[in-house]
Design a protein around this motif. Sequence first.
Motif, mmCIF file in Angstrom:
data_model
loop_
_atom_site.group_PDB
_atom_site.id
_atom_site.type_symbol
_atom_site.label_atom_id
_atom_site.label_comp_id
_atom_site.label_asym_id
_atom_site.label_seq_id
_atom_site.Cartn_x
_atom_site.Cartn_y
_atom_site.Cartn_z
ATOM 1 N N ASP A 249 1.663 1.093 9.637
ATOM 2 C CA ASP A 249 0.467 0.520 10.402
ATOM 3 C C ASP A 249 0.133 -0.410 9.226
ATOM 4 O O ASP A 249 -0.462 -1.528 8.869
ATOM 5 C CB ASP A 249 -0.312 1.328 10.623
ATOM 6 N N PHE A 252 2.243 -3.516 8.141
ATOM 7 C CA PHE A 252 1.439 -4.788 9.172
ATOM 8 C C PHE A 252 0.185 -5.299 9.225
ATOM 9 O O PHE A 252 -0.395 -6.381 9.697
ATOM 10 C CB PHE A 252 1.541 -4.178 10.599
ATOM 11 N N ASP A 253 -1.087 -4.798 9.184
ATOM 12 C CA ASP A 253 -2.770 -5.053 8.709
ATOM 13 C C ASP A 253 -2.138 -6.658 7.758
ATOM 14 O O ASP A 253 -2.999 -7.013 8.127
ATOM 15 C CB ASP A 253 -3.390 -4.653 8.193
ATOM 16 N N CYS A 256 -0.554 -8.950 9.916
ATOM 17 C CA CYS A 256 -1.467 -9.861 10.317
ATOM 18 C C CYS A 256 -2.608 -10.743 9.877
ATOM 19 O O CYS A 256 -2.750 -12.127 10.134
ATOM 20 C CB CYS A 256 -2.338 -9.196 11.634
ATOM 21 N N ARG A 272 3.276 -7.587 16.383
ATOM 22 C CA ARG A 272 2.990 -6.574 16.890
ATOM 23 C C ARG A 272 3.925 -6.246 17.369
ATOM 24 O O ARG A 272 4.177 -4.744 17.925
ATOM 25 C CB ARG A 272 2.160 -7.304 18.294
ATOM 26 N N ARG A 275 6.212 -4.257 15.056
ATOM 27 C CA ARG A 275 4.974 -2.888 14.692
ATOM 28 C C ARG A 275 4.958 -1.829 15.287
ATOM 29 O O ARG A 275 5.072 -0.806 15.004
ATOM 30 C CB ARG A 275 3.100 -3.004 14.537
ATOM 31 N N ASP A 299 -0.267 0.966 21.829
ATOM 32 C CA ASP A 299 0.321 -1.104 21.326
ATOM 33 C C ASP A 299 0.415 -1.719 22.917
ATOM 34 O O ASP A 299 -0.181 -2.649 22.729
ATOM 35 C CB ASP A 299 1.789 -0.672 20.971
#
Length: 327
Positions: A249, A252-253, A256, A272, A275, A299
């Motif tokens: 996570d 992926f932060d 983004c 997303r 993820r 999600d």
Amino acid sequence: MIPVFDPAAPAASGCVATPPLVSVCMTAYNHAPYIGRAIEGVLSQRTTFAVELVLSDDCSTDGTGAICRDYAARYPDRIRLLTGDVNVGMRANYRRTIEACRGRYVAMCDGDDWWCDPLKLQRQVEALEADPACGICYTRVRCYAQEEGRYVENYPMGAGATTFEELLLNNTIPNCAAVVRRDLLAGYYADPELRPLERPWPLEDYPMWLWMAPRCTIRFLDCETAVFRVLSDSGSHQSSLERRIVYFDAIFDIKCWFDARYGAGRHLRALRRRRMRVALWVLSRDGTTAEYLSRWWRDVRRTPLLVFDAAGYGLLVKKWLRRQPKR
């Protein structure tokens, strides 16, 4: 006398006489079984230019510091040793080591990885010198599973990413295979909007690559020059299911954040979706059905269109099939 570098007074350290074209950034913490091989990989490099190894031990408790001091004493003209009174953590140690580097280029190699090609630096620096717009040059690595005692794969397995968009979707730059321009590294840490050390990111290199990619060209050399050692419970390979999900996570932060800044958010939906797929893939193998469905629902609530993503249902079916007894 052991040549210990004082970052507060670099001119007085006097450890490496020849101004280097390349500095090797090597950080270590409790790497006693591995650090010798990492250092030897740097010392074995055959180059037409000067190379310094900037070696930083972050108050290890397992004998790593003694090994580093021994090498620094034996090679005072090639190794500069950084030490401190307190453990500062992986990312802060990384930054202080980079800031101590003096070369035009900085090559990365963590204390548990190693270089297997004595011409690694020569090849990469020639590529960088030939193209002033090039800021990152990297190669493939071999991955070595420490617990299994064997090589498991090469990385990247396919084509290496050379654009911001490609890197955003898939980080193909192994840290121990990268050589970068030092001025780009300085710019990364000086960015007032980014402030990398203030962000709760679990690693330092991937944000660097994403920050540099819009500012330079990237060169991928299709050869193996280094070995990435896969350790259980290392930063990127967690044995705990919960920590693995938290780590993915966080990655992926990072994606983004950089997509919002440099990609105008064009890739947000794809990120997303990816993820969710990564988290569900992990939970389909190692989690409970309740954990799987909880994550899927989380999600979907965030991005309702994910309810139409077939992967969420397919992975759940595979999970149930794996639970069925074989006949």
